[in-house]
Motif scaffolding. Structure first.
Motif, PDB file in Angstrom:
ATOM      1  N   ASN A   8       1.534   0.345  11.073  1.00 16.38           N
ATOM      2  CA  ASN A   8       0.939   0.508  12.400  1.00 16.38           C
ATOM      3  C   ASN A   8       1.244   1.879  12.986  1.00 16.38           C
ATOM      4  N   SER A   9       2.482   2.341  12.836  1.00 13.88           N
ATOM      5  CA  SER A   9       2.823   3.663  13.369  1.00 13.88           C
ATOM      6  C   SER A   9       2.124   4.770  12.579  1.00 13.88           C
ATOM      7  N   GLU A  10       2.007   4.588  11.278  1.00 12.20           N
ATOM      8  CA  GLU A  10       1.297   5.569  10.444  1.00 12.20           C
ATOM      9  C   GLU A  10      -0.195   5.603  10.783  1.00 12.20           C
ATOM     10  N   LEU A  11      -0.747   4.433  11.115  1.00 12.07           N
ATOM     11  CA  LEU A  11      -2.161   4.372  11.517  1.00 12.07           C
ATOM     12  C   LEU A  11      -2.418   5.217  12.761  1.00 12.07           C
ATOM     13  N   VAL A  12      -1.535   5.100  13.734  1.00  8.48           N
ATOM     14  CA  VAL A  12      -1.680   5.877  14.964  1.00  8.48           C
ATOM     15  C   VAL A  12      -1.625   7.370  14.652  1.00  8.48           C
ATOM     16  N   THR A  13      -0.673   7.758  13.814  1.00  2.94           N
ATOM     17  CA  THR A  13      -0.536   9.159  13.436  1.00  2.94           C
ATOM     18  C   THR A  13      -1.786   9.655  12.722  1.00  2.94           C
ATOM     19  N   ALA A  14      -2.321   8.852  11.797  1.00  7.10           N
ATOM     20  CA  ALA A  14      -3.524   9.243  11.051  1.00  7.10           C
ATOM     21  C   ALA A  14      -4.740   9.340  11.965  1.00  7.10           C
ATOM     22  N   MET A  15      -4.810   8.439  12.945  1.00  6.91           N
ATOM     23  CA  MET A  15      -5.934   8.500  13.896  1.00  6.91           C
ATOM     24  C   MET A  15      -5.870   9.769  14.725  1.00  6.91           C
ATOM     25  N   LYS A  16      -4.682  10.110  15.193  1.00 10.90           N
ATOM     26  CA  LYS A  16      -4.521  11.319  15.986  1.00 10.90           C
ATOM     27  C   LYS A  16      -4.833  12.566  15.174  1.00 10.90           C
ATOM     28  N   ALA A  17      -4.467  12.545  13.887  1.00 16.42           N
ATOM     29  CA  ALA A  17      -4.712  13.690  13.021  1.00 16.42           C
ATOM     30  C   ALA A  17      -6.143  13.690  12.475  1.00 16.42           C
ATOM     31  N   GLN A  18      -6.896  12.624  12.720  1.00 14.66           N
ATOM     32  CA  GLN A  18      -8.256  12.452  12.232  1.00 14.66           C
ATOM     33  C   GLN A  18      -8.317  12.604  10.709  1.00 14.66           C
ATOM     34  N   ASP A  19      -7.350  12.001  10.065  1.00 16.09           N
ATOM     35  CA  ASP A  19      -7.251  12.019   8.609  1.00 16.09           C
ATOM     36  C   ASP A  19      -7.955  10.774   8.068  1.00 16.09           C
ATOM     37  N   ALA A  20      -9.242  10.923   7.733  1.00 16.50           N
ATOM     38  CA  ALA A  20     -10.061   9.783   7.325  1.00 16.50           C
ATOM     39  C   ALA A  20      -9.574   9.147   6.028  1.00 16.50           C
ATOM     40  N   VAL A  21      -9.130   9.953   5.098  1.00 20.14           N
ATOM     41  CA  VAL A  21      -8.663   9.428   3.811  1.00 20.14           C
ATOM     42  C   VAL A  21      -7.429   8.550   4.008  1.00 20.14           C
ATOM     43  N   ARG A  22      -6.447   9.078   4.707  1.00 19.72           N
ATOM     44  CA  ARG A  22      -5.206   8.331   4.946  1.00 19.72           C
ATOM     45  C   ARG A  22      -5.494   7.082   5.785  1.00 19.72           C
ATOM     46  N   LEU A  23      -6.365   7.213   6.744  1.00 25.19           N
ATOM     47  CA  LEU A  23      -6.729   6.098   7.609  1.00 25.19           C
ATOM     48  C   LEU A  23      -7.337   4.956   6.791  1.00 25.19           C
ATOM     49  N   ARG A  24      -8.199   5.300   5.839  1.00 25.19           N
ATOM     50  CA  ARG A  24      -8.840   4.287   4.996  1.00 25.19           C
ATOM     51  C   ARG A  24      -7.785   3.542   4.161  1.00 25.19           C
ATOM     52  N   GLY A  25      -6.849   4.268   3.583  1.00 26.02           N
ATOM     53  CA  GLY A  25      -5.791   3.638   2.792  1.00 26.02           C
ATOM     54  C   GLY A  25      -4.883   2.759   3.628  1.00 26.02           C
ATOM     55  N   LEU A  26      -4.511   3.249   4.806  1.00 28.44           N
ATOM     56  CA  LEU A  26      -3.632   2.479   5.690  1.00 28.44           C
ATOM     57  C   LEU A  26      -4.320   1.210   6.197  1.00 28.44           C
ATOM     58  N   ARG A  27      -5.601   1.319   6.475  1.00 25.46           N
ATOM     59  CA  ARG A  27      -6.340   0.132   6.927  1.00 25.46           C
ATOM     60  C   ARG A  27      -6.432  -0.916   5.826  1.00 25.46           C
ATOM     61  N   ALA A  28      -6.548  -0.466   4.590  1.00 24.25           N
ATOM     62  CA  ALA A  28      -6.576  -1.408   3.461  1.00 24.25           C
ATOM     63  C   ALA A  28      -5.243  -2.155   3.368  1.00 24.25           C
ATOM     64  N   ILE A  29      -4.151  -1.438   3.547  1.00 25.51           N
ATOM     65  CA  ILE A  29      -2.830  -2.073   3.508  1.00 25.51           C
ATOM     66  C   ILE A  29      -2.692  -3.054   4.660  1.00 25.51           C
ATOM     67  N   LYS A  30      -3.098  -2.625   5.847  1.00 26.31           N
ATOM     68  CA  LYS A  30      -2.972  -3.490   7.025  1.00 26.31           C
ATOM     69  C   LYS A  30      -3.801  -4.763   6.852  1.00 26.31           C
ATOM     70  N   ALA A  31      -5.001  -4.635   6.303  1.00 26.77           N
ATOM     71  CA  ALA A  31      -5.851  -5.796   6.080  1.00 26.77           C
ATOM     72  C   ALA A  31      -5.195  -6.768   5.094  1.00 26.77           C
ATOM     73  N   ALA A  32      -4.600  -6.240   4.037  1.00 30.75           N
ATOM     74  CA  ALA A  32      -3.934  -7.094   3.053  1.00 30.75           C
ATOM     75  C   ALA A  32      -2.733  -7.814   3.669  1.00 30.75           C
ATOM     76  N   ILE A  33      -1.994  -7.109   4.524  1.00 33.97           N
ATOM     77  CA  ILE A  33      -0.841  -7.724   5.196  1.00 33.97           C
ATOM     78  C   ILE A  33      -1.309  -8.846   6.124  1.00 33.97           C
ATOM     79  N   LEU A  34      -2.371  -8.591   6.879  1.00 32.76           N
ATOM     80  CA  LEU A  34      -2.895  -9.615   7.785  1.00 32.76           C
ATOM     81  C   LEU A  34      -3.376 -10.841   7.013  1.00 32.76           C
ATOM     82  N   LEU A  35      -4.054 -10.622   5.885  1.00 32.11           N
ATOM     83  CA  LEU A  35      -4.508 -11.747   5.063  1.00 32.11           C
ATOM     84  C   LEU A  35      -3.318 -12.545   4.530  1.00 32.11           C
TER      85      LEU A  35
END
Length: 149
Positions: A8-35
């Protein structure tokens, strides 16, 4: 700190940095954790479960990467490579082939395994000892080499 908090903290950092690649990877991890957290009869993930989850994500992406490479789809292969790079950051340092081989030799000596008939026992012990530190495929290859020699 739990993996979910870190992501979650890395997601915020990636959003602020507008790092689309990192954001996509972090969202995949977050989705797997939620599932995993919302699965029937599931409890909060412990450290071992988090590592297993991340390893599963990497394995899925490597399988997809192989398929995309075989089918000559470099655009999709690049996306998978980028996501693998992001997910691997959250895994413990992976052991080299030589380190895994040394551990397998030690396990074989402890168990007293001498032939391929003992592969199941060696794989069970090696998988427990090396969990999260290397892939099961590599462990299996090395165990086969050691027991067939």
């Amino acid at each position: 700190m739990s993996l979910q908090t870190t992501i979650n903290s890395e997601l915020v950092t990636a959003m602020k940095a507008q790092d689309a690649v990192r954001l996509r990877g972090l969202r995949a991890i977050k989705a797997a954790i939620l599932l995993a957290n919302t699965a029937e009869n599931s409890k909060e993930l412990d450290a071992d479960s988090e590592i297993a989850l991340l390893q599963r994500l990497v394995k899925q992406r490597r399988d997809s990467l192989d398929i995309f490479t075989t089918q000559n789809r470099p655009d999709l292969a690049v996306r998978e490579e980028e996501e693998i790079a992001v997910i691997v950051e959250f895994l413990p340092k992976q052991l080299s082939r030589e380190e895994v081989a040394a551990a397998v030799h030690t396990i074989v000596a402890e168990i007293g395994a001498s032939s391929m008939k003992d592969m199941g026992r060696v794989m069970g012990a090696a998988s427990k000892q090396l969990a999260g530190k290397t892939e099961g495929k590599l462990i299996s290859e090395i165990v086969k080499e050691v027991l067939s020699a």
